[in-house]
Design a protein around this motif. Sequence first.
Motif, PDB file in Angstrom:
ATOM      1  N   UNK A   1     -65.629   6.301  15.135  1.00  0.00           N
ATOM      2  CA  UNK A   1     -65.000   5.778  13.934  1.00  0.00           C
ATOM      3  C   UNK A   1     -64.627   4.315  14.154  1.00  0.00           C
ATOM      4  N   UNK A   2     -64.342   3.624  13.075  1.00  0.00           N
ATOM      5  CA  UNK A   2     -63.918   2.225  13.179  1.00  0.00           C
ATOM      6  C   UNK A   2     -62.487   2.115  13.690  1.00  0.00           C
ATOM      7  N   UNK A   3     -61.839   3.251  13.958  1.00  0.00           N
ATOM      8  CA  UNK A   3     -60.478   3.256  14.491  1.00  0.00           C
ATOM      9  C   UNK A   3     -60.460   3.654  15.968  1.00  0.00           C
ATOM     10  N   UNK A   4     -61.611   3.645  16.598  1.00  0.00           N
ATOM     11  CA  UNK A   4     -61.710   3.913  18.030  1.00  0.00           C
ATOM     12  C   UNK A   4     -61.537   2.609  18.790  1.00  0.00           C
ATOM     13  N   UNK A   5     -60.795   2.654  19.883  1.00  0.00           N
ATOM     14  CA  UNK A   5     -60.572   1.432  20.646  1.00  0.00           C
ATOM     15  C   UNK A   5     -59.689   0.452  19.869  1.00  0.00           C
ATOM     16  N   UNK A   6     -59.557  -0.747  20.376  1.00  0.00           N
ATOM     17  CA  UNK A   6     -58.736  -1.760  19.717  1.00  0.00           C
ATOM     18  C   UNK A   6     -59.400  -2.174  18.410  1.00  0.00           C
ATOM     19  N   UNK A   7     -58.664  -2.049  17.313  1.00  0.00           N
ATOM     20  CA  UNK A   7     -59.238  -2.307  16.003  1.00  0.00           C
ATOM     21  C   UNK A   7     -58.177  -2.857  15.052  1.00  0.00           C
ATOM     22  N   UNK A   8     -58.645  -3.373  13.938  1.00  0.00           N
ATOM     23  CA  UNK A   8     -57.762  -3.919  12.911  1.00  0.00           C
ATOM     24  C   UNK A   8     -57.929  -3.104  11.639  1.00  0.00           C
ATOM     25  N   UNK A   9     -56.808  -2.609  11.107  1.00  0.00           N
ATOM     26  CA  UNK A   9     -56.809  -1.904   9.835  1.00  0.00           C
ATOM     27  C   UNK A   9     -56.769  -2.915   8.700  1.00  0.00           C
ATOM     28  N   UNK A  10     -57.671  -2.761   7.743  1.00  0.00           N
ATOM     29  CA  UNK A  10     -57.692  -3.600   6.549  1.00  0.00           C
ATOM     30  C   UNK A  10     -56.819  -2.983   5.462  1.00  0.00           C
ATOM     31  N   UNK A  11     -56.427  -3.761   4.456  1.00  0.00           N
ATOM     32  CA  UNK A  11     -55.618  -3.204   3.364  1.00  0.00           C
ATOM     33  C   UNK A  11     -56.256  -2.004   2.682  1.00  0.00           C
ATOM     34  N   UNK A  12     -57.578  -1.936   2.610  1.00  0.00           N
ATOM     35  CA  UNK A  12     -58.221  -0.807   1.941  1.00  0.00           C
ATOM     36  C   UNK A  12     -58.029   0.502   2.705  1.00  0.00           C
TER      37      UNK A  12
ATOM     38  N   UNK B   1     -61.595  -0.786   8.365  1.00  0.00           N
ATOM     39  CA  UNK B   1     -61.165  -1.249   9.684  1.00  0.00           C
ATOM     40  C   UNK B   1     -62.363  -1.839  10.403  1.00  0.00           C
ATOM     41  N   UNK B   2     -62.071  -2.615  11.431  1.00  0.00           N
ATOM     42  CA  UNK B   2     -63.131  -3.177  12.253  1.00  0.00           C
ATOM     43  C   UNK B   2     -62.638  -3.377  13.668  1.00  0.00           C
ATOM     44  N   UNK B   3     -63.510  -3.122  14.635  1.00  0.00           N
ATOM     45  CA  UNK B   3     -63.137  -3.316  16.036  1.00  0.00           C
ATOM     46  C   UNK B   3     -62.905  -4.798  16.326  1.00  0.00           C
ATOM     47  N   UNK B   4     -62.094  -5.064  17.353  1.00  0.00           N
ATOM     48  CA  UNK B   4     -61.855  -6.444  17.759  1.00  0.00           C
ATOM     49  C   UNK B   4     -61.707  -6.512  19.272  1.00  0.00           C
ATOM     50  N   UNK B   5     -62.145  -7.616  19.851  1.00  0.00           N
ATOM     51  CA  UNK B   5     -61.841  -7.924  21.260  1.00  0.00           C
ATOM     52  C   UNK B   5     -60.680  -8.903  21.232  1.00  0.00           C
TER      53      UNK B   5
ATOM     54  N   UNK C   1     -47.986 -18.474  22.904  1.00  0.00           N
ATOM     55  CA  UNK C   1     -49.409 -18.274  23.144  1.00  0.00           C
ATOM     56  C   UNK C   1     -50.105 -18.026  21.809  1.00  0.00           C
ATOM     57  N   UNK C   2     -51.418 -18.081  21.841  1.00  0.00           N
ATOM     58  CA  UNK C   2     -52.228 -17.842  20.649  1.00  0.00           C
ATOM     59  C   UNK C   2     -53.026 -16.569  20.833  1.00  0.00           C
ATOM     60  N   UNK C   3     -53.108 -15.781  19.785  1.00  0.00           N
ATOM     61  CA  UNK C   3     -53.915 -14.557  19.815  1.00  0.00           C
ATOM     62  C   UNK C   3     -55.151 -14.750  18.953  1.00  0.00           C
ATOM     63  N   UNK C   4     -56.303 -14.412  19.527  1.00  0.00           N
ATOM     64  CA  UNK C   4     -57.561 -14.393  18.784  1.00  0.00           C
ATOM     65  C   UNK C   4     -58.008 -12.942  18.667  1.00  0.00           C
ATOM     66  N   UNK C   5     -58.213 -12.478  17.433  1.00  0.00           N
ATOM     67  CA  UNK C   5     -58.520 -11.054  17.230  1.00  0.00           C
ATOM     68  C   UNK C   5     -59.408 -10.869  15.997  1.00  0.00           C
ATOM     69  N   UNK C   6     -60.479 -11.638  15.920  1.00  0.00           N
ATOM     70  CA  UNK C   6     -61.370 -11.550  14.758  1.00  0.00           C
ATOM     71  C   UNK C   6     -61.981 -10.152  14.666  1.00  0.00           C
ATOM     72  N   UNK C   7     -61.899  -9.515  13.478  1.00  0.00           N
ATOM     73  CA  UNK C   7     -62.497  -8.181  13.332  1.00  0.00           C
ATOM     74  C   UNK C   7     -64.006  -8.261  13.124  1.00  0.00           C
ATOM     75  N   UNK C   8     -64.698  -7.240  13.609  1.00  0.00           N
ATOM     76  CA  UNK C   8     -66.130  -7.114  13.353  1.00  0.00           C
ATOM     77  C   UNK C   8     -66.350  -6.994  11.847  1.00  0.00           C
ATOM     78  N   UNK C   9     -67.384  -7.657  11.363  1.00  0.00           N
ATOM     79  CA  UNK C   9     -67.641  -7.737   9.919  1.00  0.00           C
ATOM     80  C   UNK C   9     -68.462  -6.531   9.464  1.00  0.00           C
ATOM     81  N   UNK C  10     -67.764  -5.432   9.147  1.00  0.00           N
ATOM     82  CA  UNK C  10     -68.403  -4.220   8.645  1.00  0.00           C
ATOM     83  C   UNK C  10     -68.227  -4.211   7.133  1.00  0.00           C
TER      84      UNK C  10
END
Length: 268
Positions: A65-76, A247-251, A233-242
Amino acid sequence: MRLIDLSSPVDAAGWEPEPVTHQVTTPAEGARHMAEEMREHFGIDFDPAVLDDGELLSIDTLSLTSHTGTHIDAPSHYGTRASYRDGPPRTIDELPLEWFHRPAVVLDLTDAPPGAVGADRVQAELDRLGVPVAPFDIVLLRTGADRWVGTEKYFTDFTGLDGPAVHLLLDLGVRVIGTDAFSLDAPFGDILRRYRETQDRSVLWPAHFAGRDREFCQIERLAGLDLLPRHGFTLSCFPIKIAGAGAGWTRAVAFLDDDRDDSEAITS
């Protein structure tokens, strides 16, 4: 500049409520597959034995699922209603990139038991920071739950936020809230127990449902927040464009200045 990886792995060997499958096509299998495809679709004969070691390329095929591992939940992800805008809530591919490369702060909730902490506790941690949280800063919650990654306990024993705590952060202009736990809400068992006892619907996933009336994202299943300072510090966490996904995974990676004093890092 020093980089710190804050991502938990996608690992088919770990325990997940929705199991992950990871199938590997070896380089030798890839060579034979390519030869078969060339013959079937293009009428071209190719002997993979001419390749070094008879190998071409490996291929990894995963089911998750798109909620496996580190991921970002979108408003939808929070539902089909968006009272704050005309039209439906935005999906992960529709969100502004500027939200996901920002200054960040860490709030320490490691002493909180499984369940949900409230606005008073979050405000106390904000006061401890010593710096204001600016609009669009990213707020990260260090709960210590990442020590259970890969085990069933990771999904049952963690600390989340209640509704007022989420709204407190959103009132500051925060648009991305992250946690090293499975969810920004309390564990499912804790939520359902409290609802059975009280019949109070406000205890049902309030951290997520807040997103039906206010647009924001959650980063779930982070790791290594104990390696970070509280701020600076700065956080970079761009979500994968699905396309069209909730949701989308992020590094997720933290950027720290090399000359920073490591004594400012949070300690247990």
